[in-house]
Scaffold this active site. Structure first.
Site, mmCIF file in Angstrom:
data_model
loop_
_atom_site.group_PDB
_atom_site.id
_atom_site.type_symbol
_atom_site.label_atom_id
_atom_site.label_comp_id
_atom_site.label_asym_id
_atom_site.label_seq_id
_atom_site.Cartn_x
_atom_site.Cartn_y
_atom_site.Cartn_z
ATOM 1 N N ILE A 77 26.571 49.665 9.775
ATOM 2 C CA ILE A 77 25.701 48.512 9.980
ATOM 3 C C ILE A 77 26.539 47.385 10.580
ATOM 4 O O ILE A 77 27.593 47.051 10.031
ATOM 5 C CB ILE A 77 25.155 48.048 8.600
ATOM 6 C CG1 ILE A 77 24.394 49.177 7.906
ATOM 7 C CG2 ILE A 77 24.359 46.767 8.710
ATOM 8 C CD1 ILE A 77 22.941 49.215 8.187
ATOM 9 N N CYS A 78 26.087 46.802 11.661
ATOM 10 C CA CYS A 78 26.824 45.706 12.317
ATOM 11 C C CYS A 78 26.914 44.497 11.382
ATOM 12 O O CYS A 78 25.897 43.974 10.920
ATOM 13 C CB CYS A 78 26.130 45.299 13.607
ATOM 14 S SG CYS A 78 26.824 43.822 14.345
#
Lengths: 130, 102, 120
Positions: A77-78
């Protein structure tokens, strides 16, 4: 062949997350290696374990978690997109002094560098979005 | 260095297909997925543009997305090939990179 | 690490969505990976480069100064579609950075020449 899959949209509103999941599953079934699935933009919303769809609907988040558990997938997940949208793991909850964390099993939070590094190492980048 | 272009928007709503066709080079391929499948239908206002493009580009359409939307192979423009998700994966291997027109 | 030719394709106008901002972040982070980076602006992506953006009243950060900083990160190849400029009534003088104008037929080749395409 080595793949990186990029997911730009959250679950349910767009078909994006469904398409990306079906593609990832098909790539694994074909014997390919999926180096990383990178969740970017609103795609980070695929990583909240609080997702609670009605019983007759698919659970997009737990479906990713299950695929990760089965195949050892790296679901990233960024970090910048995640913090903006309130997706946190336990250590970041403490660091940011928040009262809850919600990252689903099998996901980890990391930087955009993970996408770039993955793409440099992979043979193909396949992007799903709106 | 040939490209697989994916289009996931209806041509009736967005210009993604139009942009894709403008920049897709001779010998590359277009895969219509999600709402992009409406461009694969025969008898629409976009049929002519797609048929013209088919002289230079290979067209594919994702069957599960077409079926979900109530259309059959018989509704499609002749010459567009249907693929399932495994076929989608195979196309990404066959072509050297994938450009998503989002 | 391998050096790949990376093309960042920008197709969307700024502020209406966050893609322009995200593309800037990614270019800046990507520059640290010593990859060969080029930026391409087509369709509404051109509007990202419009001079004089003032976001004070919408209370969104004005990210357009970043384009002028790209040079410091060795990101110097900025390509813009000539046809897309004309279609939108824009001239080179309307843009806040120096760009190389390319025809759409040349852009087809450019996309082909790169190893990786990141689309925003």
């Amino acid at each position: 062949m080595k793949f990186v899959i990029q997911v730009n949209e959250g679950p349910y509103q767009h078909q994006t997350a469904d398409s990306a999941y079906q593609f990832t599953r098909a790539a694994l079934a074909r014997g390919h290696e999926v180096l990383r699935v990178f969740f970017y933009h609103d795609g980070v919303n695929n990583g909240t374990r609080l997702t609670s769809p009605p019983q007759d609907d698919r659970n997009i988040v737990s479906r990713w978690s299950a695929l990760a558990a089965e195949h050892g997938l790296d679901l990233v997940i960024c970090v910048a997109a995640a913090y903006r949208r309130g997706i946190l793991d336990e250590s970041e909850m403490k660091r940011l002094d928040k009262d809850a964390h919600n990252l689903a099993p099998g996901f980890r939070i990391s930087g955009l560098g993970q996408l770039i590094e993955g793409v440099v190492l992979a043979d193909r980048l396949v992007v799903f979005g709106d | 260095m040939s490209i697989l272009h994916t289009v996931n928007k209806s041509p009736f709503e967005k210009n993604n297909l139009e942009s894709c066709l403008r920049y897709a080079k001779n010998g590359s391929a277009v895969l219509l997925i999600e709402d992009g499948i409406y461009a694969a239908l025969a008898g629409t206002a976009f049929e002519k543009a797609v048929v013209t493009a088919m002289s230079e580009l290979d067209f594919y359409c994702l069957a599960p997305d077409m079926k979900a939307r109530g259309f059959l192979e018989s509704n499609m423009i002749d010459g567009i090939k249907l693929v399932d998700y495994a076929g989608f994966v195979d196309l990404t291997v066959e072509y050297e990179k994938v450009q998503a027109w989002l | 690490m391998k050096i790949k030719k990376c093309l960042y394709v920008n197709r969307r106008a700024p502020y209406g969505t966050s893609y322009a901002l995200e593309a800037i972040d990614m270019v800046l982070i990507g520059s640290a990976f010593d990859q060969d980076i080029s930026l391409l602006f087509i369709d509404d992506g051109l509007f990202q480069l419009k001079k004089g953006q003032d976001t004070a009243d919408v209370e969104i950060k004005n990210h357009s100064p970043a384009y002028r900083a790209f040079e410091m990160y060795d990101v110097e190849k900025i390509y813009v579609s000539k046809e897309a400029m004309a279609a939108r009534g824009l001239k080179r003088a309307d843009l806040l950075v120096d760009v190389e104008l390319l025809s759409d037929s040349r852009i087809k080749e450019l996309m082909d020449e790169h190893d990786i395409i990141f689309s925003f």
